[in-house]
Design an enzyme around this catalytic site. Structure first.
Site, PDB file in Angstrom:
ATOM      1  CB  SER A   1      -0.866   0.110   0.950  1.00 47.75           C
ATOM      2  OG  SER A   1      -2.183   0.795   0.626  1.00 47.75           O
TER       3      SER A   1
ATOM      4  CG  ASP B   1      -7.850  -1.772  -3.055  1.00 48.07           C
ATOM      5  OD1 ASP B   1      -8.648  -1.200  -2.461  1.00 48.07           O
ATOM      6  OD2 ASP B   1      -6.849  -1.472  -3.221  1.00 48.07           O
TER       7      ASP B   1
ATOM      8  CG  HIS C   1      -6.335  -1.782   0.365  1.00 48.12           C
ATOM      9  ND1 HIS C   1      -5.638  -1.328  -0.636  1.00 48.12           N
ATOM     10  CD2 HIS C   1      -5.308  -1.805   1.239  1.00 48.12           C
ATOM     11  CE1 HIS C   1      -4.354  -0.845  -0.212  1.00 48.12           C
ATOM     12  NE2 HIS C   1      -4.662  -1.060   0.801  1.00 48.12           N
TER      13      HIS C   1
END
Length: 440
Positions: free
Chosen positions: A197, A332, A363
């Site tokens: 991320s 996501d 995610h």
């Protein structure tokens, strides 16, 4: 009455089936890139990337459920890897820590014959104590990799903030200090950079910045990053697909880190130096509000837009010379699909890069297997270990100056499962149409 009750139950079931997306079927990852030799090297080491990713049947086809479960529980039956914590005092008096884990166990001993260190950069506000990081570290240790995990400054409750700042979206110096310290300890190790991320954004930006980097770095892997902070924030500010809810959670977590260390971050000297208003920080409802009240002032930017542009890896991609692999999921909820064409275009015009796009996974979720209870090791952990092996293989092949061996030469016709069943999108930058090759 019974008819009404049955109708209500039917409506509830329809809504649940719609939310859980249970009618979906497992799909193979789609691979984007133009460098066939590089992609085939990766697939040779990771044959399961040719197979459909099978999420947990009852709830795994929902990106929301995958994302929420990842945030709440992380992983199933998460181990606690054994390692040590390294503490560094930086020139600005900040205390930076990272955790170091050596390969363990005899089961997988000898799988990785080289000295390889995986340098991990977690997501926003995450550390080596985050459950998904612990699971990945343990799985990598058991496959012969040394792991180093950066603890974002301010994120650990047990480590006080000693300088005038915490982590930020685009500040790569902390990661560089960890890399330099690792090379002081292991000067001959080969480094593979892995970022989750926000960490994916940081390692990508790090590899594209105009700075001196060690030749020991042989590749990077980015997972579920948004590539451009400005565009990502435009989507997160919308209520569609509950994105505003996720933005609220991220804002609250970031604000809690600031207020937890307010003795150092919001003392009178800091307030005067950076014109900080504690009430604005505490009452900020979104990340842009919080970044206006705190982040852009501390890092010396005239506007939040300037901060976001400086932080976004998208503006550094063209400078990357290191082999790179990117992973995203189309469902996501934090990084929506309209943000993904940028990385498809990048890998389609650059060698030694590839992009894995999955239909499901949410995610950082990527739970797989089972009806209700997912497998202890998820698809992402398995993929990262395989991709690291592929990067190592590609590097070792490029290093052979005497004999150049291609993957085509090493794959025999009786090995159909390695590459032949993969859907790969190859694009030459001089050709407008996209050529899709499905090997069967």
């Amino acid at each position: 009455m019974s008819t009404v009750l049955l109708a209500v139950v039917a409506v509830i079931l329809c809504i649940l089936f719609r939310i859980l997306n249970v009618n979906s079927q497992p799909q193979k990852p789609v691979i984007f890139g133009r460098d066939r030799s590089f992609i085939e090297n990766i697939l040779f080491i990771s044959p399961f990337l040719s197979e459909p990713y099978t999420p947990t049947r009852l709830w795994g086809f929902s990106g929301h459920v995958q994302t929420i479960l990842h945030s709440l529980i992380g992983r199933v039956r998460c181990p606690w890897p054994i390692g040590g914590r390294i503490s560094l005092v930086l020139p600005d008096r900040s205390t930076l820590t990272y955790d170091l884990y050596e390969p363990v166990g005899s089961e997988h001993e000898g799988i990785v014959k080289d000295d390889v260190t995986v340098a991990i950069c977690p997501g926003i506000g995450n550390t080596s104590e985050s459950v998904y990081i612990r699971t990945y570290v343990h799985y990598s240790q058991c496959h012969g990799y040394r792991c180093a995990v950066l603890n974002h400054i301010g994120a650990l409750n047990s480590v006080p903030v000693t300088g005038s700042r915490i982590f930020s979206y685009g500040h790569t110096d902390d990661y560089n200090y960890m890399i330099e310290n690792l090379l002081d300890r292991y000067p001959n190790t080969k480094l593979i950079l892995v970022g989750f991320s926000l960490g994916g954004n940081l390692i990508t930006k790090y590899l594209g910045e105009d700075r001196k980097r060690s030749p020991n770095i042989i590749g990077g892997i980015s997972i579920c990053q948004g590539y451009t902070a400005i565009d990502t924030m435009v989507y997160l500010l919308q209520w569609q697909n509950f994105r505003r809810f996720y933005l609220y959670i991220m804002t609250d977590n970031y604000r809690n880190i600031i207020t937890r260390h307010k003795r150092m971050l919001l003392n009178p000297e800091m307030k005067n130096r950076y014109s900080l208003d504690e009430n604005m920080i505490v009452s900020a409802g979104t990340l842009p509000d919080l970044d206006e009240a705190y982040s852009r002032r501390v890092y010396g930017f005239d506007s939040v837009a300037d901060l976001y542009k400086w932080s976004s890896s998208a503006f550094y991609l063209h400078n990357i010379k290191t082999p790179m692999i990117f992973i995203n999921a189309r469902d996501d909820p934090i990084v929506p699909e309209p943000l993904l064409p940028l990385i498809r275009e990048f890998v389609s015009s650059h060698d030694k890069s590839m992009y894995l796009e999955l239909a499901h996974g949410g995610h950082l979720g990527f739970y797989e297997g089972g009806l209700v209870y997912a497998n202890p090791v998820n698809w992402l952990d398995r993929a990262l270990v395989g991709l690291a092996g592929g990067l190592l293989m590609a590097h070792n092949k490029c290093s052979q100056k005497d004999v150049m061996v291609t993957v085509t030469d090493t794959i025999s016709d009786d090995e159909p499962d390695l590459i032949k069943s993969t859907t790969i999108v190859y694009r030459d930058p001089l050709d407008k149409p996209i050529n899709v090759f499905t090997h069967n």
